[in-house]
Write an enzyme that holds these catalytic residues in place. Structure first.
Site, PDB file in Angstrom:
ATOM      1  N   CYS A 405      93.173  40.894  40.473  1.00  0.00           N
ATOM      2  CA  CYS A 405      93.118  41.227  39.050  1.00  0.00           C
ATOM      3  C   CYS A 405      91.734  41.703  38.632  1.00  0.00           C
ATOM      4  CB  CYS A 405      93.564  40.028  38.206  1.00  0.00           C
ATOM      5  SG  CYS A 405      95.175  40.307  37.425  1.00  0.00           S
ATOM      6  N   ASP A 435     102.906  40.942  24.443  1.00  0.00           N
ATOM      7  CA  ASP A 435     102.972  39.586  24.977  1.00  0.00           C
ATOM      8  C   ASP A 435     102.958  39.680  26.498  1.00  0.00           C
ATOM      9  OD1 ASP A 435     103.459  36.776  25.257  1.00  0.00           O
ATOM     10  OD2 ASP A 435     104.458  36.798  23.304  1.00  0.00           O
TER      11      ASP A 435
END
Length: 723
Positions: A405, A435
């Site tokens: 990430c 979201d």
């Protein structure tokens, strides 16, 4: 147009012994294009046995005698599989690895050393510890020392085996105990009528050293069993021992007996080129091998001398050349530690002792370890002399782009792009971007859908598959949904058809296990060849009432289920600055599913998973959606081992500056403050729960083996601040 070289051959090194460690170092300095190199070892480090007695005596720390295989594998461009080899099929060219499954190879080499375990001696496994492997012995020895310090005295110690190893360890333990509690009661038990493995003159010198150091030597004794009170002899006498250590010679690993390989007293028979007799694609070296053409004692000097031959002969097979013959020397110098900083040297049967010899041995041992502690700095591609405006600024840090990430697009750029999307118009789309996952209305059930992928930070596709699956499932779990189905997106580096099949098989097997455990299935996907390994999944789940990020309430407790610091550790590992043990522990944690934690947090008011934008970035999303501020308790933050020290040393992920700019935190200070913005891969669940239920939740999670913590609280306001 691609000009990268395809991978076409799998070379697998089984065991992190001295020979293989040196081969890995050589490989890193001059890799052979087209080869995928793999190292299989039970742990992330391998001990240099020459320094073991010095460690037991207290002269060396654990780190000083361990070869960091994680760093070494990174340097060599090799994948490291942490697991114990339990079998090999030379015809099928397959290795079975505990906890991993089958690993295919084209050429393999075995360097697993020996063990001091005595499985046939009744009571040994329950009441004694083998000197090899080091991990268990070192841990048990430290426990024994700690207990002795608390009590102010130590119980008696028994050493089984009167060879060189047994004598060295007995003298080392006696020395350490005298310095720790003032006295030592150590006994060496030898079945023969004399010490073994040395000349008569050396035996006399060693017996004198034992006597002068207060170590009792019992010769000609046969042990019937090991009891809780100590070894019981066939005469019925029990030798009192609070610690019994097995050092009775060299015992081959039992799994070799079931391989069908040619063995001599349990050791693998090899010819002059170090190839296993009758199996040209398999080598063996070190203490686990028997040199049929030139039998030699089990000694590290031969393992070190064999390294250039093994490296050269593996390479010769790969390019179609003739391997070289290994001719070990017939005479070699023995250097034996004597507990205190003194040593005995034996050559041609004549012993000499003294402190100068220990200093000489110390220099030899440290010089060997420096080869792995100070790995050569290999030249990287130079920046272009002339480039477009802005290139120099982007390359100014000198850091490579992080993987996992840490390679995400910055949060501000992504937020701007998503804000340009129009609001959902399709009647089935309940919630679009914003979201953790989109929400679709499917009849009377809400379906959540999300996608995620990871640029590989490990050369092990199986480990990457497990972590990528856990990472992708994080969005489903954080929505309180039940995982349902997954589509796979794979980019494989350029490789031959045979290696493609092997790699795909490993990825699908390990990812499939994660999804199956979560109650989901892989239902298809897409593959392509590219510059590097990238693994991603699009995942769906179902929920009656998905948990969003907009439901946090003032006074709620902030719960985090997993440590922070993966981005920093991965960045440090790429730069060769992280400790292998810390990296291995972190990767193991990252590969663990979070379905159990999600079930316990199913009544959270708001929840997300902490990934690329760091704790602060994802907490800011909850706060903005819920109209609240949050206070973070810096000292309560759970951190991966090594992360805080690395952050204090200035190690950060390449995504850290963008994360810091996007979600500033008031009063964030020190390395813990920096780690608030550390991009996480397969990070923990971050939940807002009722403060009155927080303790019960934490206890319930702890009962499941999940060390979650409350790291803060929510309050009326808009800011993020630290306490």
């Amino acid at each position: 147009m691609q000009n990268d070289i395809p991978l076409t051959q799998d070379v697998v090194l089984i065991g992190g012994g001295h020979t293989h460690a040196l081969v890995l170092r050589k490989w890193g300095m001059r890799p052979l294009p087209g080869v995928r190199l793999t190292l299989i070892n039970p742990g992330p480090t391998a001990p240099y046995t020459g320094m073991l007695p010095g460690h037991i005596a207290g002269h060396y720390s654990r780190e000083e005698l361990e070869i960091d295989l994680v760093r070494l594998a990174r340097f060599a461009g090799a994948r490291l599989l942490l697991g114990r080899a339990t079998g090999i099929d030379p015809k099928a060219r397959q290795i079975t690895v505990e906890g991993h499954g089958v690993v295919d190879y084209d050429i393999a080499s075995i360097d697993v050393g020996i063990t001091s375990d005595l499985p046939d001696l009744p009571g040994f496994s329950e009441h004694a510890i083998a000197a090899k492997p080091l991990d268990r012995y070192a841990a048990r020895w430290q426990q024994f020392l700690d207990a002795a310090q608390v009590a102010g005295q130590a119980g008696p110690v028994a050493v089984i085996g009167g060879g060189v190893a047994g004598v060295e360890l007995a003298l080392a333990m006696a020395h350490r105990l005298r310095h720790t509690v003032g006295s030592a009661d150590v006994t060496v038990l030898e079945a023969a009528e004399q010490l073994t493995g040395t000349s008569p003159a050396t035996r006399r010198a060693l017996e004198k050293q034992l006597e002068e150091n207060g170590v009792t030597l019992r010769k000609g004794v046969e042990i019937e069993a090991i009891t809780a009170d100590g070894p019981r002899l066939k005469s019925g006498e029990v030798i009192p021992a609070a610690l019994t250590v097995g050092a009775a010679g060299a015992t081959p690993h039992g799994w070799l007996e079931n391989t069908g390989l040619p063995l001599h007293e349990g050791f693998i028979k090899v010819g002059p080129t170090l190839q296993v007799e009758g199996v040209d694609t398999l080598f063996a070296t070190g203490d686990c091998a028997h040199l049929s053409h030139a039998p030699r004692p089990k000694a590290g000097v031969f393992a070190v001398r064999a390294a250039p031959y093994l490296h050269g002969n593996i390479e010769a097979l790969l390019v179609g050349k003739k391997p070289r013959i290994f001719k070990p020397q017939s005479q070699y110098l023995k250097l034996i530690s004597l507990g205190q900083k003194s040593a005995l040297a034996e050559r041609w049967g004549r012993p000499v002792t003294g402190a100068a010899l220990w200093r000489w041995k110390d220099r030899i041992d440290r010089a060997f370890m420096v080869k792995f502690q100070d790995l050569p700095q290999m030249a990287s591609a130079a920046a272009p002399a002339v480039a477009a405006a802005g290139v120099a600024d982007e390359l100014a840090s000198g850091k490579p782009i992080c993987a996992g990430c840490g390679s995400k697009v910055g949060p501000a750029a992504l937020s701007d792009a998503l804000s340009a999307l129009r609001m959902p118009a399709h009647p089935d789309v309940v919630q679009g971007a914003g979201d953790d996952a989109a929400i679709l209305q499917m009849g009377g059930v809400k379906q959540v859908i999300s996608t995620d992928h990871l640029r590989a930070f490990s050369h092990d596709p199986a480990l990457m598959a497990r972590i990528a699956a856990v990472h992708a499932l994080g969005d489903i779990w954080s929505m309180g949904a039940r995982p349902q189905a997954a589509l796979t997106q794979l980019t494989l580096p350029r490789m031959s058809d045979r290696l493609q099949r092997r790699t795909l098989s490993e990825i699908m097997r390990h990812a499939g296990e994660v999804f199956a455990e979560a109650g989901a299935e892989i239902v298809g996907g897409h593959t392509t060849l590219g510059a590097e390994l990238t693994i991603g999944f699009t995942v769906t789940g179902t929920a009656k009432n998905p948990i969003g990020i907009d439901g946090a309430r003032s006074g709620d407790a902030l719960i985090l289920t997993r440590p922070l610091g993966s981005g920093t550790l991965l960045a440090a590992e790429m730069q060769g600055q992280a400790k292998g043990r810390d990296v291995a522990a972190m990767l193991h944690q990252m590969a663990q599913p979070q379905g159990i934690a999600a079930r316990h947090l199913s009544k959270a008011h708001a929840m997300t998973d902490v990934t690329g934008f760091g704790l602060a970035g994802h907490l800011q999303e909850i706060c903005a959606a819920s109209g609240l501020g949050a206070e973070i308790w810096l000292e309560a933050l759970p951190l991966y081992d090594g992360a805080e020290a690395l952050a204090a040393a200035g190690v950060t992920s390449s995504l850290h500056p963008a994360n810091l700019a996007h979600a500033p935190v008031i009063n964030a200070r020190g390395p813990r403050g920096l780690l608030l913005h550390d991009p996480q891969t397969a990070g923990g669940l971050l939940a807002a729960v009722d403060q009155g239920e927080a303790d019960a939740l934490l206890y319930a999670l702890a009962d499941e083996g999940i060390s979650a913590r409350q790291i803060g609280t929510f309050f009326p306001g808009t800011e993020l601040r630290c306490r």
